[in-house]
Design a protein around this motif. Structure first.
Motif, PDB file in Angstrom:
ATOM      1  N   ALA A 203       0.758  -1.136   0.119  1.00 14.85           N
ATOM      2  CA  ALA A 203      -0.054   0.027  -0.123  1.00 14.85           C
ATOM      3  C   ALA A 203       0.868   1.262   0.073  1.00 14.85           C
ATOM      4  O   ALA A 203       2.089   1.107   0.604  1.00 14.85           O
ATOM      5  CB  ALA A 203      -0.979   0.017   1.318  1.00 14.85           C
ATOM      6  N   PRO A 204       0.638   2.255  -0.841  1.00 14.45           N
ATOM      7  CA  PRO A 204       1.338   3.446  -0.805  1.00 14.45           C
ATOM      8  C   PRO A 204       1.112   4.321   0.569  1.00 14.45           C
ATOM      9  O   PRO A 204      -0.008   4.153   1.491  1.00 14.45           O
ATOM     10  CB  PRO A 204       0.747   4.254  -1.954  1.00 14.45           C
ATOM     11  CG  PRO A 204      -1.001   3.861  -1.950  1.00 14.45           C
ATOM     12  CD  PRO A 204      -0.673   2.180  -1.508  1.00 14.45           C
ATOM     13  N   ILE A 205       2.234   5.400   0.819  1.00 18.92           N
ATOM     14  CA  ILE A 205       2.161   6.116   1.942  1.00 18.92           C
ATOM     15  C   ILE A 205       2.070   7.597   1.280  1.00 18.92           C
ATOM     16  O   ILE A 205       2.951   7.864   0.435  1.00 18.92           O
ATOM     17  CB  ILE A 205       3.557   5.972   2.756  1.00 18.92           C
ATOM     18  CG1 ILE A 205       3.454   4.590   3.439  1.00 18.92           C
ATOM     19  CG2 ILE A 205       3.427   6.849   4.020  1.00 18.92           C
ATOM     20  CD1 ILE A 205       2.237   4.161   4.165  1.00 18.92           C
ATOM     21  N   TYR A 206       1.376   8.362   1.739  1.00 19.04           N
ATOM     22  CA  TYR A 206       1.252   9.569   1.154  1.00 19.04           C
ATOM     23  C   TYR A 206       1.780  10.740   2.073  1.00 19.04           C
ATOM     24  O   TYR A 206       1.594  10.541   3.605  1.00 19.04           O
ATOM     25  CB  TYR A 206      -0.373  10.018   1.033  1.00 19.04           C
ATOM     26  CG  TYR A 206      -0.987   9.227  -0.073  1.00 19.04           C
ATOM     27  CD1 TYR A 206      -0.978   9.614  -1.266  1.00 19.04           C
ATOM     28  CD2 TYR A 206      -1.499   7.885   0.519  1.00 19.04           C
ATOM     29  CE1 TYR A 206      -1.689   8.582  -2.155  1.00 19.04           C
ATOM     30  CE2 TYR A 206      -2.181   7.259  -0.478  1.00 19.04           C
ATOM     31  CZ  TYR A 206      -2.298   7.677  -1.889  1.00 19.04           C
ATOM     32  OH  TYR A 206      -2.870   6.716  -2.800  1.00 19.04           O
ATOM     33  N   ASP A 207       2.223  11.928   1.785  1.00 22.63           N
ATOM     34  CA  ASP A 207       2.747  12.788   2.658  1.00 22.63           C
ATOM     35  C   ASP A 207       1.521  13.975   2.565  1.00 22.63           C
ATOM     36  O   ASP A 207       0.419  13.862   2.244  1.00 22.63           O
ATOM     37  CB  ASP A 207       4.397  13.340   1.867  1.00 22.63           C
ATOM     38  CG  ASP A 207       3.818  14.208   0.767  1.00 22.63           C
ATOM     39  OD1 ASP A 207       2.923  14.543   0.187  1.00 22.63           O
ATOM     40  OD2 ASP A 207       4.964  14.754   0.046  1.00 22.63           O
ATOM     41  N   HIS A 208       1.867  15.126   3.489  1.00 28.16           N
ATOM     42  CA  HIS A 208       1.031  15.886   3.753  1.00 28.16           C
ATOM     43  C   HIS A 208       0.471  16.998   2.260  1.00 28.16           C
ATOM     44  O   HIS A 208      -0.534  17.436   2.297  1.00 28.16           O
ATOM     45  CB  HIS A 208       1.607  17.194   4.649  1.00 28.16           C
ATOM     46  CG  HIS A 208       2.682  17.791   3.994  1.00 28.16           C
ATOM     47  ND1 HIS A 208       4.138  17.465   3.751  1.00 28.16           N
ATOM     48  CD2 HIS A 208       2.759  19.202   3.415  1.00 28.16           C
ATOM     49  CE1 HIS A 208       4.948  18.264   3.184  1.00 28.16           C
ATOM     50  NE2 HIS A 208       4.051  19.324   3.209  1.00 28.16           N
ATOM     51  N   ASP A 209       1.328  16.777   1.205  1.00 26.63           N
ATOM     52  CA  ASP A 209       0.948  17.341   0.130  1.00 26.63           C
ATOM     53  C   ASP A 209       0.030  16.179  -0.944  1.00 26.63           C
ATOM     54  O   ASP A 209      -0.361  16.564  -1.974  1.00 26.63           O
ATOM     55  CB  ASP A 209       1.999  17.784  -0.791  1.00 26.63           C
ATOM     56  CG  ASP A 209       2.709  18.966  -0.221  1.00 26.63           C
ATOM     57  OD1 ASP A 209       1.901  19.844   0.534  1.00 26.63           O
ATOM     58  OD2 ASP A 209       3.846  19.168  -0.136  1.00 26.63           O
ATOM     59  N   GLY A 210      -0.316  14.993  -0.280  1.00 25.89           N
ATOM     60  CA  GLY A 210      -0.708  14.069  -1.020  1.00 25.89           C
ATOM     61  C   GLY A 210      -0.194  13.263  -2.136  1.00 25.89           C
ATOM     62  O   GLY A 210      -0.626  12.685  -2.987  1.00 25.89           O
ATOM     63  N   ASN A 211       1.183  13.453  -1.939  1.00 26.86           N
ATOM     64  CA  ASN A 211       2.209  12.754  -2.864  1.00 26.86           C
ATOM     65  C   ASN A 211       2.420  11.294  -2.249  1.00 26.86           C
ATOM     66  O   ASN A 211       2.629  11.237  -0.970  1.00 26.86           O
ATOM     67  CB  ASN A 211       3.462  13.527  -3.020  1.00 26.86           C
ATOM     68  CG  ASN A 211       3.292  14.930  -3.694  1.00 26.86           C
ATOM     69  OD1 ASN A 211       2.372  15.048  -4.679  1.00 26.86           O
ATOM     70  ND2 ASN A 211       3.903  15.870  -3.045  1.00 26.86           N
ATOM     71  N   VAL A 212       2.620  10.345  -3.198  1.00 29.29           N
ATOM     72  CA  VAL A 212       3.318   8.965  -2.686  1.00 29.29           C
ATOM     73  C   VAL A 212       4.515   8.992  -2.511  1.00 29.29           C
ATOM     74  O   VAL A 212       5.438   9.385  -3.540  1.00 29.29           O
ATOM     75  CB  VAL A 212       2.749   7.933  -3.733  1.00 29.29           C
ATOM     76  CG1 VAL A 212       3.209   6.433  -3.425  1.00 29.29           C
ATOM     77  CG2 VAL A 212       1.311   8.058  -4.120  1.00 29.29           C
ATOM     78  N   VAL A 213       5.033   8.702  -1.243  1.00 30.64           N
ATOM     79  CA  VAL A 213       6.412   9.171  -0.899  1.00 30.64           C
ATOM     80  C   VAL A 213       7.009   7.571  -0.374  1.00 30.64           C
ATOM     81  O   VAL A 213       8.192   7.677  -0.459  1.00 30.64           O
ATOM     82  CB  VAL A 213       6.408  10.226   0.200  1.00 30.64           C
ATOM     83  CG1 VAL A 213       6.416  11.501  -0.383  1.00 30.64           C
ATOM     84  CG2 VAL A 213       5.713   9.588   1.444  1.00 30.64           C
ATOM     85  N   ALA A 214       6.265   6.731  -0.124  1.00 30.61           N
ATOM     86  CA  ALA A 214       6.635   5.478   0.109  1.00 30.61           C
ATOM     87  C   ALA A 214       5.623   4.477   0.074  1.00 30.61           C
ATOM     88  O   ALA A 214       4.701   4.685  -0.338  1.00 30.61           O
ATOM     89  CB  ALA A 214       7.118   5.615   1.635  1.00 30.61           C
ATOM     90  N   ALA A 215       6.090   3.214   0.448  1.00 29.37           N
ATOM     91  CA  ALA A 215       5.218   2.168   0.350  1.00 29.37           C
ATOM     92  C   ALA A 215       5.602   1.109   1.306  1.00 29.37           C
ATOM     93  O   ALA A 215       6.767   0.729   1.799  1.00 29.37           O
ATOM     94  CB  ALA A 215       4.909   1.337  -1.181  1.00 29.37           C
ATOM     95  N   ILE A 216       4.393   0.289   1.979  1.00 30.16           N
ATOM     96  CA  ILE A 216       4.639  -0.657   2.859  1.00 30.16           C
ATOM     97  C   ILE A 216       4.103  -2.129   2.197  1.00 30.16           C
ATOM     98  O   ILE A 216       3.121  -2.067   1.382  1.00 30.16           O
ATOM     99  CB  ILE A 216       4.256  -0.387   4.159  1.00 30.16           C
ATOM    100  CG1 ILE A 216       2.793  -0.212   4.006  1.00 30.16           C
ATOM    101  CG2 ILE A 216       4.977   0.511   5.123  1.00 30.16           C
ATOM    102  CD1 ILE A 216       1.958  -0.140   5.485  1.00 30.16           C
ATOM    103  N   SER A 217       4.634  -3.142   2.545  1.00 25.75           N
ATOM    104  CA  SER A 217       4.221  -4.565   1.972  1.00 25.75           C
ATOM    105  C   SER A 217       4.459  -5.571   2.962  1.00 25.75           C
ATOM    106  O   SER A 217       5.030  -5.618   3.997  1.00 25.75           O
ATOM    107  CB  SER A 217       5.023  -4.735   0.659  1.00 25.75           C
ATOM    108  OG  SER A 217       6.248  -5.406   1.094  1.00 25.75           O
ATOM    109  N   ILE A 218       3.490  -6.519   2.922  1.00 31.75           N
ATOM    110  CA  ILE A 218       3.668  -8.015   3.436  1.00 31.75           C
ATOM    111  C   ILE A 218       3.801  -8.850   2.384  1.00 31.75           C
ATOM    112  O   ILE A 218       3.141  -8.875   1.530  1.00 31.75           O
ATOM    113  CB  ILE A 218       2.006  -8.107   4.263  1.00 31.75           C
ATOM    114  CG1 ILE A 218       1.842  -7.122   5.104  1.00 31.75           C
ATOM    115  CG2 ILE A 218       2.227  -9.659   5.071  1.00 31.75           C
ATOM    116  CD1 ILE A 218       0.244  -7.255   5.914  1.00 31.75           C
ATOM    117  N   ALA A 219       4.896  -9.666   2.690  1.00 25.87           N
ATOM    118  CA  ALA A 219       5.336 -10.720   1.764  1.00 25.87           C
ATOM    119  C   ALA A 219       5.378 -11.897   2.042  1.00 25.87           C
ATOM    120  O   ALA A 219       5.959 -12.139   3.496  1.00 25.87           O
ATOM    121  CB  ALA A 219       6.502 -10.170   1.033  1.00 25.87           C
TER     122      ALA A 219
END
Length: 254
Positions: A203-219
């Motif tokens: 799933a994507p992670i968003y910053d305060h401006d609504g930009n995708v800045v990271a992602a986390i995953s379960i694998a």
């Protein structure tokens, strides 16, 4: 030899050695760089003096030195996203019993910046600091969900859509369709697209401006991380944590 050229060659040595944990001989380094051994030796001597390269006493091979780790650790500590996401990663690893990753994108590639191991022993491609292509990984596709069409075109032109398994996405139309689905449901699935037998949800992670800045995953292994389990449990779990991380970064969904 200009100062700029010296720096470029020095950086090339470090980049090449980073791909060979067991080290390389000066002959192989010279071949990789297309430089004379004497030139490579002078550059290596400087790097060794400052701790960025070390030489194995038995094999004579050169590999990265401790000072590289010092710099890397300093950089990682400056990435606030790791601190913000740390609790969420541990929660997901504990609740799922699988490996959890935190990634960012850099130069059209995925970079793994944190990882929490599960109780299950599983050898995977990922490790902190390692890079991967974006189109064939769950975290990569989650990050790509924030790309513009122009950025997608640039990615394809630069990196291509290499095939790793039978399920790897290898054309633009299918990638765009996949990204639309990710934006709609909020998470991405790596359907054994990079490693056969490994499935993950990201799933994507968003910053305060609504930009995708990271992602986390379960694998984990495909026989444990099943599509049924994703729908029944893992999707909600990862969405909950990704939203919490995003909120901590100041993101407010409009």
């Amino acid at each position: 030899m200009s100062q700029v050229q010296s720096v470029e060659r020095t950086l090339s040595i470090l980049e090449i050695l980073s791909a060979y944990p067991e080290g390389l001989s000066i002959a192989n380094l010279s071949k990789e760089l297309s430089l004379a051994k004497s030139t490579v030796h002078r550059l290596l001597s400087t790097l060794m003096t400052n701790g960025y390269v070390q030489q194995d006493e038995q094999t004579g091979h050169y590999r990265l030195g401790i000072q590289c780790l010092v710099l890397a650790s300093s950089l990682l500590n400056q990435l606030d996203i790791r601190k913000v996401a740390k609790e969420a990663l541990h929660i997901l690893a504990k609740s799922s019993g699988e490996v959890v990753h935190l990634c960012i994108h850099d130069r059209n590639e995925v970079v793994y910046i944190d990882k929490v191991e599960s109780d299950h022993t599983l050898r995977m491609y990922s490790q902190i600091g390692r890079r991967a292509l974006m189109h064939c990984t769950g975290v990569g596709k989650a990050l790509l969900s924030g790309f513009t069409e122009e950025q997608i075109d640039h990615l394809i032109a630069e990196k291509r859509l290499a095939k790793f398994t039978e399920t790897t996405i290898t054309n633009k139309a299918n990638l765009q369709k996949e990204l639309r689905e990710i934006r709609d449901r909020g998470y991405a699935i790596d359907e054994q697209e990079h490693e056969k037998g490994i499935r993950c949800i990201a799933a994507p992670i968003y910053d305060h401006d609504g930009n995708v800045v990271a992602a986390i995953s379960i694998a984990g292994p495909a026989d444990r991380v099943t599509n049924e389990r994703i729908k029944e449990d893992l999707a909600q779990a990862i969405l909950t944590q990704s939203k919490q991380i995003s909120a901590k970064l100041g993101y407010i969904k409009k």
